[in-house]
Motif scaffolding. Structure first.
Motif, PDB file in Angstrom:
ATOM      1  N   ALA A 154       0.821  -1.213   0.000  1.00  0.00           N
ATOM      2  CA  ALA A 154       0.000   0.000   0.000  1.00  0.00           C
ATOM      3  C   ALA A 154       0.855   1.263   0.000  1.00  0.00           C
ATOM      4  O   ALA A 154       0.487   2.278  -0.605  1.00  0.00           O
ATOM      5  CB  ALA A 154      -0.931   0.002   1.213  1.00  0.00           C
ATOM      6  N   ASP A 155       2.021   1.185   0.657  1.00  0.00           N
ATOM      7  CA  ASP A 155       2.913   2.346   0.709  1.00  0.00           C
ATOM      8  C   ASP A 155       3.660   2.569  -0.602  1.00  0.00           C
ATOM      9  O   ASP A 155       4.261   3.620  -0.802  1.00  0.00           O
ATOM     10  CB  ASP A 155       3.925   2.178   1.842  1.00  0.00           C
ATOM     11  N   GLY A 156       3.644   1.563  -1.467  1.00  0.00           N
ATOM     12  CA  GLY A 156       4.285   1.719  -2.762  1.00  0.00           C
ATOM     13  C   GLY A 156       5.679   1.133  -2.879  1.00  0.00           C
ATOM     14  O   GLY A 156       6.429   1.490  -3.796  1.00  0.00           O
ATOM     15  N   ALA A 157       6.046   0.223  -1.963  1.00  0.00           N
ATOM     16  CA  ALA A 157       7.361  -0.410  -2.052  1.00  0.00           C
ATOM     17  C   ALA A 157       7.451  -1.262  -3.315  1.00  0.00           C
ATOM     18  O   ALA A 157       6.516  -1.983  -3.652  1.00  0.00           O
ATOM     19  CB  ALA A 157       7.618  -1.275  -0.825  1.00  0.00           C
ATOM     20  N   VAL A 158       8.595  -1.182  -3.995  1.00  0.00           N
ATOM     21  CA  VAL A 158       8.805  -1.982  -5.205  1.00  0.00           C
ATOM     22  C   VAL A 158       9.665  -3.212  -4.916  1.00  0.00           C
ATOM     23  O   VAL A 158       9.754  -4.120  -5.743  1.00  0.00           O
ATOM     24  CB  VAL A 158       9.466  -1.139  -6.317  1.00  0.00           C
ATOM     25  N   PHE A 159      10.281  -3.226  -3.749  1.00  0.00           N
ATOM     26  CA  PHE A 159      11.193  -4.305  -3.384  1.00  0.00           C
ATOM     27  C   PHE A 159      11.197  -4.421  -1.861  1.00  0.00           C
ATOM     28  O   PHE A 159      11.181  -3.415  -1.160  1.00  0.00           O
ATOM     29  CB  PHE A 159      12.591  -4.000  -3.926  1.00  0.00           C
ATOM     30  N   VAL A 160      11.215  -5.660  -1.365  1.00  0.00           N
ATOM     31  CA  VAL A 160      11.213  -5.897   0.076  1.00  0.00           C
ATOM     32  C   VAL A 160      12.389  -6.779   0.474  1.00  0.00           C
ATOM     33  O   VAL A 160      12.585  -7.859  -0.098  1.00  0.00           O
ATOM     34  CB  VAL A 160       9.895  -6.553   0.538  1.00  0.00           C
ATOM     35  N   VAL A 161      13.154  -6.324   1.441  1.00  0.00           N
ATOM     36  CA  VAL A 161      14.181  -7.139   2.083  1.00  0.00           C
ATOM     37  C   VAL A 161      13.478  -7.876   3.222  1.00  0.00           C
ATOM     38  O   VAL A 161      13.157  -7.301   4.253  1.00  0.00           O
ATOM     39  CB  VAL A 161      15.322  -6.271   2.649  1.00  0.00           C
TER      40      VAL A 161
END
Length: 395
Positions: free
Chosen positions: A118-125
């Motif tokens: 929802a926040d718009g992250a394109v990549f998650v560690v």
């Protein structure tokens, strides 16, 4: 609206206002000139939007019994982002990190993943716990978000067939082979206990270790689960002593193993404890105290010893933070993503996935690459022993 969308919206509002002003100024001009001015204004909108921050997330247990490990992941990602931005960011855009707490819990992990999307992250560690990574991966796949885990070792994570999922740590089917063989080689004629905490990670690792032990022709004397997050494991220790167990392999997290080790030593029980990668945190020694001495576990080759990681390690230590455990694994995950984006010349998920699968990446973990499942092509599980309050390679 996410932070990135807000930044873009603010930029667009200003540019649209400028366009309106331009149109008023040229109201008496020929229609073609109006078009030219509007086109220039729209170009300003596109240009401004293109420079909004790129949002990436880190998800781990930031509170509770695994918060120490969560901090490792967060600090590693934070340093990687800072270093990345100092050299121009990604494709000319600065990178901003969002941290969420998944409590190492499957349901909370889904909520955390949805928050990052929802926040718009394109990549998650993330995530660290396998039991969190696996359900969260479905959310990321549906949203078109890349996931690179620095700590989830359960094989199922990359066996689901999700193209967007990668990890920079090995798998438990490999870790279990190393552990099971070691038990067979050193305690094959002794009584062996295999314990697990019932979690996706703990039980999975215990089962892989048991599978290899049995394959080597050795049958464990005890195989049972224990309840995690208890304050006392005296009942389990008493049962192990009564069964004359010489060595206990524990599939679980560091806090519980530390309490078991301390409880055994307090009762004069010399049983050898062995576990997996979750023991790679200084908190194990803080909880276990002097009883930590001699505890064995497997973990990735320590990236702090890589010459290429030396400058990063020095900066962490200058900030009074020891980059142990999963710190540099998180740093390396960000490096792999950033290099893949650069190689692709695009942030489009499909382009980045193709880049991750077709290139090698120079990271604090060394040179790494991924197979079609998203696993490292080379996995190295190394034996460590706790000695004088820190873990060192077993000689």
């Amino acid at each position: 609206m996410s932070a990135s969308e807000t930044a873009v919206a603010d930029c667009e509002t200003l540019s649209v206002g400028q366009i309106a002003g331009l149109r008023r100024k040229v109201s008496s001009m020929h229609r073609v000139f109006v078009f030219v001015f509007v086109f220039v204004g729209l170009a300003a909108v596109v240009s401004c939007s293109a420079h909004a921050d790129v949002l990436i997330g880190v998800s781990a247990a930031m509170t509770g019994r695994l918060a120490w490990i969560g901090e490792q992941g967060q600090r590693g990602a934070e340093m990687a982002v800072a270093d990345l931005n100092a050299t121009g960011g990604v494709l000319g855009q600065q990178v901003r990190l969002i941290t969420v707490d998944d409590f190492c819990d499957p349901e909370q992990a889904v909520v955390a993943a949805e928050k990052l999307v929802a926040d718009g992250a394109v990549f998650v560690v993330g995530h660290y716990c396998s039991g969190a990574s696996i359900p969260a991966s479905k959310v990321y796949e549906a949203a078109g978000v890349l996931q690179i885990s620095p700590g989830s070792t359960n094989p199922l994570l990359t066996e689901q067939g999700r193209d967007n999922v990668f990890r920079v740590i090995g798998r438990d089917d490999a870790q279990g082979v190393v552990a099971g063989s070691y038990l067979a080689d050193h305690w094959g004629n002794k009584k062996i206990a295999i314990l697990h905490d019932g979690t996706t990670y703990g039980r999975g690792l215990a089962d892989e270790t048991r599978k290899q032990l049995n394959k080597r022709g050795v049958t464990e004397a005890i195989y049972q689960s224990y309840t995690p997050a208890k304050n006392d494991y005296s009942a389990e220790i008493t049962a192990l002593k009564a069964a004359n167990v010489a060595v206990a392999y524990v599939g679980g997290y560091h806090a519980e193993v530390a309490l078991m080790v301390r409880g055994a030593r307090d009762r004069g029980n010399p049983i050898q404890f062995i576990s997996g990668d979750a023991l790679a945190t200084e908190e194990f020694a803080l909880i276990a105290g002097p009883a930590a001495e001699g505890t064995l576990f497997t973990f990735s080759a320590d990236p702090r010893r890589n010459p290429t990681a030396a400058p990063v390690v020095e900066r962490f230590r200058a900030d009074n933070f020891e980059p142990a455990g999963y710190t540099l694994l998180s740093y390396g995950a960000v490096q792999a993503w950033a290099q893949a984006v650069k190689q692709a010349g695009s942030q489009d998920l499909r382009d980045v996935i193709r880049s991750l699968r077709s290139h090698q990446f120079d990271t604090v973990l060394g040179r790494i690459d991924f197979d079609e499942k998203g696993d490292l092509t080379v996995q190295s599980w190394v034996w460590y022993v706790w000695k004088d309050g820190e873990y060192v390679p077993l000689k």
